[in-house]
Scaffold this active site. Sequence first.
Site, PDB file in Angstrom:
ATOM      1  N   GLY A  16       0.815  -1.216   0.000  1.00  0.00           N
ATOM      2  CA  GLY A  16       0.000   0.000   0.000  1.00  0.00           C
ATOM      3  C   GLY A  16       0.845   1.262   0.000  1.00  0.00           C
ATOM      4  N   GLY A  20      -1.643   7.609   0.533  1.00  0.00           N
ATOM      5  CA  GLY A  20      -1.889   7.691   1.965  1.00  0.00           C
ATOM      6  C   GLY A  20      -0.635   7.507   2.797  1.00  0.00           C
ATOM      7  N   GLY A  22       1.245   4.838   3.417  1.00  0.00           N
ATOM      8  CA  GLY A  22       2.343   4.072   2.817  1.00  0.00           C
ATOM      9  C   GLY A  22       3.161   4.917   1.860  1.00  0.00           C
ATOM     10  N   SER A 146      -4.177   0.007  14.258  1.00  0.00           N
ATOM     11  CA  SER A 146      -4.991   1.226  14.382  1.00  0.00           C
ATOM     12  C   SER A 146      -5.553   1.298  15.796  1.00  0.00           C
ATOM     13  CB  SER A 146      -6.125   1.143  13.367  1.00  0.00           C
ATOM     14  OG  SER A 146      -7.194   1.965  13.741  1.00  0.00           O
ATOM     15  N   TYR A 193     -13.566  -3.853  10.153  1.00  0.00           N
ATOM     16  CA  TYR A 193     -12.274  -3.162  10.038  1.00  0.00           C
ATOM     17  C   TYR A 193     -11.567  -3.167  11.398  1.00  0.00           C
ATOM     18  CZ  TYR A 193      -8.920   0.677   9.608  1.00  0.00           C
ATOM     19  OH  TYR A 193      -7.778   1.441   9.641  1.00  0.00           O
TER      20      TYR A 193
HETATM   21  N1  LIG Z   1      -6.511   6.815   7.610  1.00  0.00           N
HETATM   22  C1  LIG Z   1      -6.607   6.672   8.921  1.00  0.00           C
HETATM   23  O1  LIG Z   1      -7.202   7.493   9.623  1.00  0.00           O
HETATM   24  C2  LIG Z   1      -5.954   5.495   9.594  1.00  0.00           C
HETATM   25  C3  LIG Z   1      -5.988   5.435  11.004  1.00  0.00           C
HETATM   26  C4  LIG Z   1      -5.379   4.362  11.649  1.00  0.00           C
HETATM   27  C5  LIG Z   1      -4.759   3.373  10.902  1.00  0.00           C
HETATM   28  N2  LIG Z   1      -4.753   3.449   9.540  1.00  0.00           N
HETATM   29  C6  LIG Z   1      -4.075   2.381   8.816  1.00  0.00           C
HETATM   30  O2  LIG Z   1      -3.088   2.944   7.972  1.00  0.00           O
HETATM   31  C7  LIG Z   1      -2.847   2.074   6.855  1.00  0.00           C
HETATM   32  C8  LIG Z   1      -2.873   2.876   5.580  1.00  0.00           C
HETATM   33  O3  LIG Z   1      -4.160   3.432   5.431  1.00  0.00           O
HETATM   34  P1  LIG Z   1      -4.414   4.747   4.569  1.00  0.00           P
HETATM   35  O4  LIG Z   1      -5.350   5.581   5.351  1.00  0.00           O
HETATM   36  O5  LIG Z   1      -3.139   5.282   4.105  1.00  0.00           O
HETATM   37  O6  LIG Z   1      -5.248   4.100   3.351  1.00  0.00           O
HETATM   38  P2  LIG Z   1      -5.257   4.470   1.791  1.00  0.00           P
HETATM   39  O7  LIG Z   1      -4.911   5.879   1.551  1.00  0.00           O
HETATM   40  O8  LIG Z   1      -6.569   3.959   1.315  1.00  0.00           O
HETATM   41  O9  LIG Z   1      -4.089   3.557   1.199  1.00  0.00           O
HETATM   42  C9  LIG Z   1      -4.263   2.177   1.128  1.00  0.00           C
HETATM   43  C10 LIG Z   1      -3.168   1.569   0.279  1.00  0.00           C
HETATM   44  O10 LIG Z   1      -3.357   0.151   0.282  1.00  0.00           O
HETATM   45  C11 LIG Z   1      -3.437  -0.314  -1.056  1.00  0.00           C
HETATM   46  N3  LIG Z   1      -4.338  -1.445  -1.098  1.00  0.00           N
HETATM   47  C12 LIG Z   1      -5.661  -1.479  -0.847  1.00  0.00           C
HETATM   48  N4  LIG Z   1      -6.139  -2.702  -1.030  1.00  0.00           N
HETATM   49  C13 LIG Z   1      -5.097  -3.479  -1.402  1.00  0.00           C
HETATM   50  C14 LIG Z   1      -4.960  -4.836  -1.751  1.00  0.00           C
HETATM   51  N5  LIG Z   1      -6.013  -5.676  -1.822  1.00  0.00           N
HETATM   52  N6  LIG Z   1      -3.738  -5.316  -2.071  1.00  0.00           N
HETATM   53  C15 LIG Z   1      -2.650  -4.484  -2.057  1.00  0.00           C
HETATM   54  N7  LIG Z   1      -2.723  -3.188  -1.738  1.00  0.00           N
HETATM   55  C16 LIG Z   1      -3.942  -2.695  -1.418  1.00  0.00           C
HETATM   56  C17 LIG Z   1      -3.946   0.874  -1.864  1.00  0.00           C
HETATM   57  O11 LIG Z   1      -3.577   0.817  -3.246  1.00  0.00           O
HETATM   58  P3  LIG Z   1      -4.515   0.055  -4.333  1.00  0.00           P
HETATM   59  O12 LIG Z   1      -5.918   0.474  -4.090  1.00  0.00           O
HETATM   60  O13 LIG Z   1      -3.971   0.464  -5.669  1.00  0.00           O
HETATM   61  O14 LIG Z   1      -4.318  -1.406  -4.098  1.00  0.00           O
HETATM   62  C18 LIG Z   1      -3.208   2.004  -1.176  1.00  0.00           C
HETATM   63  O15 LIG Z   1      -1.888   2.079  -1.656  1.00  0.00           O
HETATM   64  C19 LIG Z   1      -3.925   1.000   6.936  1.00  0.00           C
HETATM   65  O16 LIG Z   1      -3.373  -0.162   7.525  1.00  0.00           O
HETATM   66  C20 LIG Z   1      -4.969   1.586   7.863  1.00  0.00           C
HETATM   67  O17 LIG Z   1      -5.689   0.600   8.544  1.00  0.00           O
HETATM   68  C21 LIG Z   1      -5.327   4.492   8.860  1.00  0.00           C
END
Ligand SMILES: NC(=O)c1ccc[n+]([C@@H]2O[C@H](COP(=O)([O-])OP(=O)(O)OC[C@H]3O[C@@H](n4cnc5c(N)ncnc54)[C@H](OP(=O)(O)O)[C@@H]3O)[C@@H](O)[C@H]2O)c1
Length: 333
Positions: A16, A20, A22, A146, A193
């Site tokens: 990922g 975001g 990553g 998270s 989730y």
């Molecule tokens: N945002 C928040 O507030 C928050 C809070 C606490 C924890 N987190 C954690 O932080 C991490 C990153 O989240 P984010 O907010 O940065 O999300 P994001 O912006 O939606 O990014 C998600 C990434 O994962 C990839 N992805 C999604 N489904 C996938 C799959 N089946 N196989 C491979 N890659 C996949 C997406 O690319 P593709 O769609 O091209 O595959 C994208 O690069 C996650 O573990 C999330 O649980 C987020």
Amino acid sequence: MSNPTTAAAKTVIITGGSMGLGFQAARHIATTYPQWNIIIANRSTTAGQEAVQAIRKQAPSASIEAQPLDLGSLASVRTFAASITSRKLPPIQALICNAALQVVSDTRTVDGFETTFGVNHLGHFLLTQLLLPHLVAPARIINVSSGTHFSSTDVGQADKGGMPDPAYTTAQAAAFPPPVSGGDLQFIGRQRYATSKLANMWHTYELIRRLEQDTRLPRPITVNAFDPGLMPGTGLARDYAPPVRWVWENVLPRIPALTRLMLGAAPTSVPVSGANLARLAVDPAWEGITGKYIQGDQAIPSASASYDEHIARELWESSKELVKLKTPEVALA
Ligand SMILES: NC(=O)c1ccc[n+]([C@@H]2O[C@H](COP(=O)([O-])OP(=O)(O)OC[C@H]3O[C@@H](n4cnc5c(N)ncnc54)[C@H](OP(=O)(O)O)[C@@H]3O)[C@@H](O)[C@H]2O)c1
């Protein structure tokens, strides 16, 4: 392909990494730690390539590439791992299991697993198993969890961003829940989730226990879990109704007070959290640290449920069967 002009000495894989958190972690590593070769892995090859180009603009000599990976497909995880481990890369010394989905629709992966559990836990479980024998010590594994993995009964945990408590019985039940429809999905999707993020914690702690007992793997391999904090603006709300998504992507990042009001938690910036995640994976300051739950840049206790060894064992053993790990592949018994 990675930029051949650099002399990166070690490889970090970031699932990922295209957007975001990553992406920001990859960008921070590229701009701050030139000795690392970076592989970002996600589904959309276009988004992966665009991320690489964007990072190269800031770090022209960075050694970085994007590789396709769908954590919702066991075959894709196997193809990715086989391709990575068959190449002459700088030694793989860090794996950041960051990708995740939050779905409020009742969908299944190509292997028939409920999507949230299939992608957020099972895909990463298999990827970790397949890459473990190829890690070169000292190596680090970071599982992005998270604050949603906490329950409201956990002392001092208010930062759940308005999410329901996790609900877990068995891995089989999480992988194959009965179909749901209608309004329930908003709640159940968000609960799934939170449950998947608790599974990330059980996976982290069980992996450490098994690593400690296994003498075949190189040492040290450290494993930590990371909570980036609430980061409005990322792609995590992609499955929500357009108005909700719009507010998450455009309004909340600009008005922290509204985030506090609507979600009951203080927001953090994605670049700041990305830098924290990057440091945890590659900075010498975190060398040798293992078994911690890091919120931002501080180790804190995780949810009381996350320390349940019985459930962690059940999750591990069932996950091995669900992802159909073959005997020669089992890195850890
Ligand atoms: N945002 C928040 O507030 C928050 C809070 C606490 C924890 N987190 C954690 O932080 C991490 C990153 O989240 P984010 O907010 O940065 O999300 P994001 O912006 O939606 O990014 C998600 C990434 O994962 C990839 N992805 C999604 N489904 C996938 C799959 N089946 N196989 C491979 N890659 C996949 C997406 O690319 P593709 O769609 O091209 O595959 C994208 O690069 C996650 O573990 C999330 O649980 C987020």
